[in-house]
Design a protein around this motif. Structure first.
Motif, PDB file in Angstrom:
ATOM      1  N   ARG A  25     -41.759  78.753 -14.744  1.00 33.00           N
ATOM      2  CA  ARG A  25     -41.424  78.159 -16.042  1.00 33.00           C
ATOM      3  C   ARG A  25     -42.657  78.164 -16.939  1.00 33.00           C
ATOM      4  O   ARG A  25     -43.780  77.971 -16.500  1.00 33.00           O
ATOM      5  CB  ARG A  25     -40.852  76.764 -15.874  1.00 33.00           C
ATOM      6  CG  ARG A  25     -41.795  75.755 -15.351  1.00 33.00           C
ATOM      7  CD  ARG A  25     -41.110  74.389 -15.279  1.00 33.00           C
ATOM      8  NE  ARG A  25     -42.047  73.423 -14.770  1.00 33.00           N
ATOM      9  CZ  ARG A  25     -42.036  72.951 -13.536  1.00 33.00           C
ATOM     10  NH1 ARG A  25     -41.126  73.348 -12.679  1.00 33.00           N
ATOM     11  NH2 ARG A  25     -42.938  72.076 -13.153  1.00 33.00           N
ATOM     12  N   SER A  26     -42.417  78.406 -18.190  1.00 34.23           N
ATOM     13  CA  SER A  26     -43.465  78.388 -19.203  1.00 34.23           C
ATOM     14  C   SER A  26     -43.012  77.446 -20.308  1.00 34.23           C
ATOM     15  O   SER A  26     -41.836  77.072 -20.380  1.00 34.23           O
ATOM     16  CB  SER A  26     -43.687  79.786 -19.769  1.00 34.23           C
ATOM     17  OG  SER A  26     -42.540  80.204 -20.491  1.00 34.23           O
ATOM     18  N   SER A  27     -43.922  77.082 -21.191  1.00 36.37           N
ATOM     19  CA  SER A  27     -43.531  76.216 -22.301  1.00 36.37           C
ATOM     20  C   SER A  27     -42.491  76.910 -23.185  1.00 36.37           C
ATOM     21  O   SER A  27     -41.594  76.262 -23.729  1.00 36.37           O
ATOM     22  CB  SER A  27     -44.747  75.772 -23.111  1.00 36.37           C
ATOM     23  OG  SER A  27     -45.505  76.868 -23.518  1.00 36.37           O
ATOM     24  N   GLU A  28     -42.583  78.248 -23.298  1.00 41.01           N
ATOM     25  CA  GLU A  28     -41.584  78.993 -24.088  1.00 41.01           C
ATOM     26  C   GLU A  28     -40.210  78.916 -23.418  1.00 41.01           C
ATOM     27  O   GLU A  28     -39.194  78.751 -24.107  1.00 41.01           O
ATOM     28  CB  GLU A  28     -41.995  80.456 -24.251  1.00 41.01           C
ATOM     29  CG  GLU A  28     -43.223  80.665 -25.106  1.00 41.01           C
ATOM     30  CD  GLU A  28     -44.535  80.498 -24.326  1.00 41.01           C
ATOM     31  OE1 GLU A  28     -44.517  80.502 -23.066  1.00 41.01           O
ATOM     32  OE2 GLU A  28     -45.572  80.339 -24.973  1.00 41.01           O
ATOM     33  N   ASP A  29     -40.164  79.025 -22.083  1.00 39.24           N
ATOM     34  CA  ASP A  29     -38.888  78.918 -21.361  1.00 39.24           C
ATOM     35  C   ASP A  29     -38.283  77.529 -21.539  1.00 39.24           C
ATOM     36  O   ASP A  29     -37.073  77.383 -21.728  1.00 39.24           O
ATOM     37  CB  ASP A  29     -39.079  79.186 -19.870  1.00 39.24           C
ATOM     38  CG  ASP A  29     -39.421  80.628 -19.569  1.00 39.24           C
ATOM     39  OD1 ASP A  29     -39.004  81.517 -20.335  1.00 39.24           O
ATOM     40  OD2 ASP A  29     -40.117  80.866 -18.567  1.00 39.24           O
ATOM     41  N   ILE A  30     -39.120  76.511 -21.471  1.00 38.98           N
ATOM     42  CA  ILE A  30     -38.636  75.143 -21.635  1.00 38.98           C
ATOM     43  C   ILE A  30     -38.080  74.949 -23.038  1.00 38.98           C
ATOM     44  O   ILE A  30     -37.010  74.350 -23.216  1.00 38.98           O
ATOM     45  CB  ILE A  30     -39.754  74.128 -21.320  1.00 38.98           C
ATOM     46  CG1 ILE A  30     -40.101  74.200 -19.821  1.00 38.98           C
ATOM     47  CG2 ILE A  30     -39.341  72.711 -21.709  1.00 38.98           C
ATOM     48  CD1 ILE A  30     -41.361  73.453 -19.436  1.00 38.98           C
ATOM     49  N   GLU A  31     -38.753  75.473 -24.048  1.00 36.71           N
ATOM     50  CA  GLU A  31     -38.261  75.365 -25.425  1.00 36.71           C
ATOM     51  C   GLU A  31     -36.933  76.094 -25.600  1.00 36.71           C
ATOM     52  O   GLU A  31     -36.038  75.613 -26.299  1.00 36.71           O
ATOM     53  CB  GLU A  31     -39.304  75.868 -26.423  1.00 36.71           C
ATOM     54  CG  GLU A  31     -40.514  74.958 -26.548  1.00 36.71           C
ATOM     55  CD  GLU A  31     -40.156  73.521 -26.899  1.00 36.71           C
ATOM     56  OE1 GLU A  31     -39.338  73.303 -27.814  1.00 36.71           O
ATOM     57  OE2 GLU A  31     -40.701  72.612 -26.242  1.00 36.71           O
ATOM     58  N   ARG A  32     -36.772  77.273 -24.973  1.00 34.46           N
ATOM     59  CA  ARG A  32     -35.492  78.000 -25.038  1.00 34.46           C
ATOM     60  C   ARG A  32     -34.387  77.199 -24.360  1.00 34.46           C
ATOM     61  O   ARG A  32     -33.253  77.134 -24.856  1.00 34.46           O
ATOM     62  CB  ARG A  32     -35.626  79.378 -24.401  1.00 34.46           C
ATOM     63  CG  ARG A  32     -36.238  80.410 -25.314  1.00 34.46           C
ATOM     64  CD  ARG A  32     -35.964  81.839 -24.878  1.00 34.46           C
ATOM     65  NE  ARG A  32     -36.324  82.126 -23.501  1.00 34.46           N
ATOM     66  CZ  ARG A  32     -37.533  82.500 -23.084  1.00 34.46           C
ATOM     67  NH1 ARG A  32     -38.512  82.644 -23.956  1.00 34.46           N
ATOM     68  NH2 ARG A  32     -37.758  82.751 -21.819  1.00 34.46           N
ATOM     69  N   ALA A  33     -34.702  76.583 -23.228  1.00 38.25           N
ATOM     70  CA  ALA A  33     -33.713  75.768 -22.518  1.00 38.25           C
ATOM     71  C   ALA A  33     -33.320  74.559 -23.377  1.00 38.25           C
ATOM     72  O   ALA A  33     -32.135  74.219 -23.468  1.00 38.25           O
ATOM     73  CB  ALA A  33     -34.260  75.326 -21.170  1.00 38.25           C
ATOM     74  N   LYS A  34     -34.291  73.909 -24.013  1.00 38.42           N
ATOM     75  CA  LYS A  34     -33.996  72.776 -24.897  1.00 38.42           C
ATOM     76  C   LYS A  34     -33.081  73.209 -26.040  1.00 38.42           C
ATOM     77  O   LYS A  34     -32.119  72.515 -26.372  1.00 38.42           O
ATOM     78  CB  LYS A  34     -35.285  72.191 -25.481  1.00 38.42           C
ATOM     79  CG  LYS A  34     -36.026  71.291 -24.545  1.00 38.42           C
ATOM     80  CD  LYS A  34     -37.243  70.694 -25.248  1.00 38.42           C
ATOM     81  CE  LYS A  34     -37.981  69.754 -24.333  1.00 38.42           C
ATOM     82  NZ  LYS A  34     -39.153  69.149 -24.987  1.00 38.42           N
ATOM     83  N   ALA A  35     -33.370  74.347 -26.642  1.00 38.34           N
ATOM     84  CA  ALA A  35     -32.552  74.840 -27.751  1.00 38.34           C
ATOM     85  C   ALA A  35     -31.117  75.091 -27.297  1.00 38.34           C
ATOM     86  O   ALA A  35     -30.160  74.776 -28.022  1.00 38.34           O
ATOM     87  CB  ALA A  35     -33.164  76.108 -28.338  1.00 38.34           C
ATOM     88  N   ALA A  36     -30.949  75.651 -26.100  1.00 39.14           N
ATOM     89  CA  ALA A  36     -29.601  75.918 -25.585  1.00 39.14           C
ATOM     90  C   ALA A  36     -28.840  74.619 -25.363  1.00 39.14           C
ATOM     91  O   ALA A  36     -27.657  74.504 -25.719  1.00 39.14           O
ATOM     92  CB  ALA A  36     -29.692  76.718 -24.285  1.00 39.14           C
ATOM     93  N   ILE A  37     -29.508  73.627 -24.799  1.00 44.22           N
ATOM     94  CA  ILE A  37     -28.852  72.336 -24.571  1.00 44.22           C
ATOM     95  C   ILE A  37     -28.536  71.653 -25.900  1.00 44.22           C
ATOM     96  O   ILE A  37     -27.438  71.117 -26.088  1.00 44.22           O
ATOM     97  CB  ILE A  37     -29.727  71.429 -23.671  1.00 44.22           C
ATOM     98  CG1 ILE A  37     -29.754  71.994 -22.244  1.00 44.22           C
ATOM     99  CG2 ILE A  37     -29.208  69.996 -23.667  1.00 44.22           C
ATOM    100  CD1 ILE A  37     -30.724  71.301 -21.313  1.00 44.22           C
ATOM    101  N   GLU A  38     -29.473  71.682 -26.839  1.00 46.22           N
ATOM    102  CA  GLU A  38     -29.242  71.040 -28.133  1.00 46.22           C
ATOM    103  C   GLU A  38     -28.090  71.680 -28.900  1.00 46.22           C
ATOM    104  O   GLU A  38     -27.326  70.991 -29.577  1.00 46.22           O
ATOM    105  CB  GLU A  38     -30.519  71.052 -28.966  1.00 46.22           C
ATOM    106  CG  GLU A  38     -31.543  70.055 -28.441  1.00 46.22           C
ATOM    107  CD  GLU A  38     -32.918  70.189 -29.054  1.00 46.22           C
ATOM    108  OE1 GLU A  38     -33.220  71.255 -29.650  1.00 46.22           O
ATOM    109  OE2 GLU A  38     -33.697  69.237 -28.931  1.00 46.22           O
TER     110      GLU A  38
END
Length: 77
Positions: A25-38
């Motif tokens: 996991r990278s900070s970019e992956d976490i941000e993409r996951a957050k965007a998908a959930i949001e």
């Protein structure tokens, strides 16, 4: 209880929206996951009901591309 840096907590039952990802996991992956959930959050009539939770499931012996992690957001209707 707590042992070293690991602390086990009992928490109340809750609903979450989550996404599971494989790989390092990278900070970019976490941000993409957050965007998908949001995006799902707004479209399904949910609202955030707590802080983000990041869960990792593998030991350091599991190769990076095989690791599995999950991002959760507690929600309510």
């Amino acid at each position: 209880g707590q042992q070293g840096r690991v602390q086990v907590l009992d928490i109340e039952k809750r609903s979450v929206l989550s996404i599971g990802m494989r790989g390092n996991r990278s900070s970019e992956d976490i941000e993409r996951a957050k965007a998908a959930i949001e995006s799902k959050l707004a479209g399904e009539g949910w609202s955030a009901a707590g802080p983000w939770r990041l869960l990792g499931y593998n030991s350091p012996m599991v190769r990076g591309e095989r690791r599995f992690w999950e991002l959760q957001l507690p929600v309510s209707r």
